[in-house]
Write a protein that holds these residues in place. Structure first.
Motif, short mmCIF file in Angstrom:
data_model
loop_
_atom_site.label_atom_id
_atom_site.label_comp_id
_atom_site.label_asym_id
_atom_site.label_seq_id
_atom_site.Cartn_x
_atom_site.Cartn_y
_atom_site.Cartn_z
N PHE A 45 9.36 41.17 29.17
CA PHE A 45 8.26 41.76 29.92
C PHE A 45 8.83 42.87 30.81
O PHE A 45 9.69 42.60 31.65
N LEU A 63 4.16 37.19 36.40
CA LEU A 63 4.18 38.14 35.28
C LEU A 63 2.79 38.72 35.04
O LEU A 63 2.65 39.90 34.68
N THR A 67 3.46 42.65 35.12
CA THR A 67 3.86 43.15 33.81
C THR A 67 3.19 44.49 33.49
O THR A 67 1.99 44.66 33.66
N GLU A 70 4.62 44.18 27.21
CA GLU A 70 5.41 43.12 26.59
C GLU A 70 6.15 43.69 25.39
O GLU A 70 5.62 44.52 24.65
#
Length: 358
Positions: A45, A63, A67, A70
């Motif tokens: 990530f 996350l 994030t 990904e």
């Protein structure tokens, strides 16, 4: 179980008891004399910033907040210099009562200037796993000097397990040195074993390497593959000193040869700001047998991963730059570093990571 750092045999016992589980069977050589290597899972990530989960929160929760995108690692993927990534690990812990764990970058990871730190659910510190932790492990990866190509199963970090109080105080360390010398020459013992930098080599004037600012990608699966000249500038001096540039990363070497007896492990302690404007290490653990005569390690010196901070700094030969904190083992390992197992850095002097040709 006796107090101390757990041995390879005891780590295998934790695996058998289910205190250590993994999504894939363990790899050959993953259990070291006093540590367990940790493997990357199949995704990464890219995050906006480094973070800790914090009390009452999971890494997964964080996350979702941080994030950016990904990345599938299954076919190999590049982690770019200057970016921050979080990668789930294959291993998971369910520590028994009284046991804690601590993680560190492996030697080759630190020598590539890869800042890698383990984070956990509810975590308030990097690289520390509290007593009784039951949950997944993640690694934060921030390439500082070189972009790197990674794949699932790569082992960038290692973890040790501690049962109770493990550290030797100065009196015990002095007694250990008297019985089994832990350094060639006088031992400077104060909150651990002090060590200094070698800027007056016995032959020649090569004292270290400095990472080049603009290089290609390093595939972490390729061993002995890369030409050092493409990634490193040689640092030479005949004056017994060098000037560290702010933001630059250096590979240097300790003046002292260090030994870790079979009944001990050691950790390189964080630098103290009072010694200068630099950080001395990324990789911190020394397995039992490192540098020990009986394991073929006579003359092993500590490689120093040095990053200068705010101001240029003059580093002098023999200047104290760090310290090793010794811990007693719960039991002697079945295998020692450099003996019965593949060990890349036994008997080392000034040496780059295993990815470079020698």
């Amino acid at each position: 179980m006796k107090t101390g750092v757990l041995s390879d045999t005891q780590i295998h016992g934790l695996i058998g008891q289910g205190a250590i589980t993994a999504t894939q069977p363990l790899s050959d050589g993953q259990v070291q004399p006093a540590s367990l290597d940790l493997r990357l899972a199949d995704r990464a990530f890219r995050v906006r910033a480094s973070f800790l989960a914090g009390r009452g929160q999971t890494v997964s929760d964080r996350l979702e907040q941080f994030t950016m995108h990904e990345i599938d690692l299954s076919g190999g993927a590049v982690l770019e210099k200057g970016c921050v990534y979080v990668v789930p690990l294959m291993e998971r812990l369910a520590l028994p009562e009284g046991m804690t764990a601590a993680a560190s970058a492996k030697s080759s990871t630190g020598r590539l200037d890869l800042l890698t730190r383990i984070i956990t659910d509810d975590g308030v510190e990097f690289d520390r796993v509290p007593e009784g932790y039951d949950g997944p492990l993640y690694v934060e990866i921030c390439p500082r000097s070189f972009s790197v190509l990674v794949r699932p199963g790569l082992m960038l970090n290692q973890i040790i397990f501690r049962n109770g109080k493990t550290f030797l105080d100065d009196a015990a360390l002095s007694a250990l040195h008297d019985a089994t010398p832990i350094v060639d020459g006088p031992a400077l013992i104060s909150d651990g074993l002090g060590f200094s930098v070698d800027l007056e080599p016995r032959s020649g004037d090569l004292v270290g390497y400095r990472a080049k600012p603009h290089t290609g990608v390093i595939d972490l699966a390729r061993i002995g593959h890369y030409d050092p000249a493409e990634f490193w500038e040689e640092v030479r001096t005949r004056e017994g000193r060098i000037i560290l540039d702010p933001g630059a990363f250096y590979i240097l070497v300790s003046r002292e040869a260090i030994a870790i007896p079979p009944d001990c492990a050691a950790e390189m302690a964080p630098y103290l700001a009072m010694v200068g404007e630099f950080r001395v290490h990324y990789a911190g653990f020394f397995d039992p047998g490192f540098g020990w005569d009986g394991a073929g390690g006579a003359g092993s010196r500590g490689v120093l991963e040095v990053r200068c901070h705010e101001a240029p700094f003059v580093l002098e030969h023999g200047q104290i730059v760090g310290r090793l904190v010794y811990e007693h083992m719960s039991e002697r390992p079945a295998a020692l570093y450099g003996q019965d197992i593949k060990s890349n850095y036994q008997g080392q002097g000034l040496k780059l990571s295993k990815h470079f040709r020698t």
